[in-house]
Design a protein around this motif. Structure first.
Motif, PDB file in Angstrom:
ATOM      1  N   PHE A 196      36.859  49.731  32.863  1.00  0.00           N
ATOM      2  CA  PHE A 196      38.594  49.755  33.661  1.00  0.00           C
ATOM      3  C   PHE A 196      38.707  50.729  32.073  1.00  0.00           C
ATOM      4  O   PHE A 196      39.542  51.958  31.889  1.00  0.00           O
ATOM      5  CB  PHE A 196      38.927  49.171  33.763  1.00  0.00           C
ATOM      6  N   ALA A 249      41.197  44.305  40.470  1.00  0.00           N
ATOM      7  CA  ALA A 249      43.013  44.401  39.991  1.00  0.00           C
ATOM      8  C   ALA A 249      44.032  43.379  39.745  1.00  0.00           C
ATOM      9  O   ALA A 249      44.658  43.388  38.377  1.00  0.00           O
ATOM     10  CB  ALA A 249      43.433  45.598  41.303  1.00  0.00           C
ATOM     11  N   TYR A 288      42.849  41.950  36.693  1.00  0.00           N
ATOM     12  CA  TYR A 288      43.338  42.245  35.813  1.00  0.00           C
ATOM     13  C   TYR A 288      44.862  42.164  35.604  1.00  0.00           C
ATOM     14  O   TYR A 288      45.890  41.499  34.432  1.00  0.00           O
ATOM     15  CB  TYR A 288      43.074  43.887  35.740  1.00  0.00           C
ATOM     16  N   ASP A 289      45.859  41.978  37.059  1.00  0.00           N
ATOM     17  CA  ASP A 289      46.740  41.750  36.446  1.00  0.00           C
ATOM     18  C   ASP A 289      47.384  40.308  35.847  1.00  0.00           C
ATOM     19  O   ASP A 289      48.395  39.990  35.193  1.00  0.00           O
ATOM     20  CB  ASP A 289      47.599  41.773  37.604  1.00  0.00           C
ATOM     21  N   LEU A 307      48.751  51.153  35.435  1.00  0.00           N
ATOM     22  CA  LEU A 307      46.866  50.698  35.262  1.00  0.00           C
ATOM     23  C   LEU A 307      46.709  50.064  36.260  1.00  0.00           C
ATOM     24  O   LEU A 307      46.971  48.923  35.293  1.00  0.00           O
ATOM     25  CB  LEU A 307      46.365  51.644  34.549  1.00  0.00           C
ATOM     26  N   ALA A 308      45.715  50.128  36.975  1.00  0.00           N
ATOM     27  CA  ALA A 308      45.175  48.836  37.530  1.00  0.00           C
ATOM     28  C   ALA A 308      43.509  49.139  38.115  1.00  0.00           C
ATOM     29  O   ALA A 308      43.319  50.456  38.604  1.00  0.00           O
ATOM     30  CB  ALA A 308      46.044  48.477  38.665  1.00  0.00           C
ATOM     31  N   PRO A 309      42.480  48.257  37.834  1.00  0.00           N
ATOM     32  CA  PRO A 309      41.593  48.715  38.991  1.00  0.00           C
ATOM     33  C   PRO A 309      41.633  49.207  39.966  1.00  0.00           C
ATOM     34  O   PRO A 309      42.477  48.783  40.759  1.00  0.00           O
ATOM     35  CB  PRO A 309      40.714  47.832  38.637  1.00  0.00           C
ATOM     36  N   SER A 310      40.708  50.162  40.438  1.00  0.00           N
ATOM     37  CA  SER A 310      40.375  50.179  42.269  1.00  0.00           C
ATOM     38  C   SER A 310      39.749  49.195  42.790  1.00  0.00           C
ATOM     39  O   SER A 310      40.452  48.730  44.014  1.00  0.00           O
ATOM     40  CB  SER A 310      39.806  51.063  42.381  1.00  0.00           C
ATOM     41  N   ASP A 311      39.519  48.709  42.364  1.00  0.00           N
ATOM     42  CA  ASP A 311      38.356  47.009  42.480  1.00  0.00           C
ATOM     43  C   ASP A 311      40.052  46.156  42.979  1.00  0.00           C
ATOM     44  O   ASP A 311      40.201  45.814  41.875  1.00  0.00           O
ATOM     45  CB  ASP A 311      37.657  46.744  42.114  1.00  0.00           C
ATOM     46  N   PRO A 312      40.094  45.771  44.825  1.00  0.00           N
ATOM     47  CA  PRO A 312      41.263  44.789  44.246  1.00  0.00           C
ATOM     48  C   PRO A 312      40.799  43.368  43.959  1.00  0.00           C
ATOM     49  O   PRO A 312      41.953  43.268  43.034  1.00  0.00           O
ATOM     50  CB  PRO A 312      41.154  44.283  46.070  1.00  0.00           C
TER      51      PRO A 312
END
Length: 120
Positions: free
Chosen positions: A113, A44, A47-48, A36-41
């Motif tokens: 998210f 993302a 998050y990463d 999973l990853a947020p759609s907003d770069p």
């Protein structure tokens, strides 16, 4: 004279100690949390680099991204409580969730998210 530890053993010990700060409530594995990853770069990337270490690793004890059942009682506490825990730390979660530059809006977006639920 004791024999020195091998380098890989030292690395393994450091990895285990690094996960110790993630949480203390065991959670069942979620098969897709690592993907999973947020759609907003921009989210993302945060998050990463900040959230994924614990929230996509069942061994950490942190509520897993996408596991709405694990997040429900936390989300029910409300945005103020979630922000307080994110900023000041809570149980095994480190202060600022390893994201020293995150704003309150980014924390709330990341929590929404990970929980799969709007945070209010």
């Amino acid at each position: 004279m004791p024999k020195p530890a091998t380098p890989w053993l030292s690395f393994a010990l450091l990895a285990v100690l690094g996960l110790a700060g993630c949480g203390d409530d065991a959670a069942p594995p979620t098969a897709s949390s690592a993907a999973l990853a947020p759609s907003d770069p921009a989210l993302a990337k945060i998050y990463d680099s900040s959230c994924k270490l614990c929230h996509a690793n069942p061994a950490s004890g942190a509520p897993q991204s996408g596991d709405a059942k694990a997040w429900q009682p936390r989300v029910a506490q409300g945005a103020d409580s979630l922000l307080d825990h994110s900023i000041n730390g809570f149980k095994g979660m480190p202060p600022m969730g390893m994201c020293m530059q995150c704003s309150e809006e980014e924390f709330l977006a990341l929590i929404s998210f990970m929980s799969g639920q709007p945070v209010q």
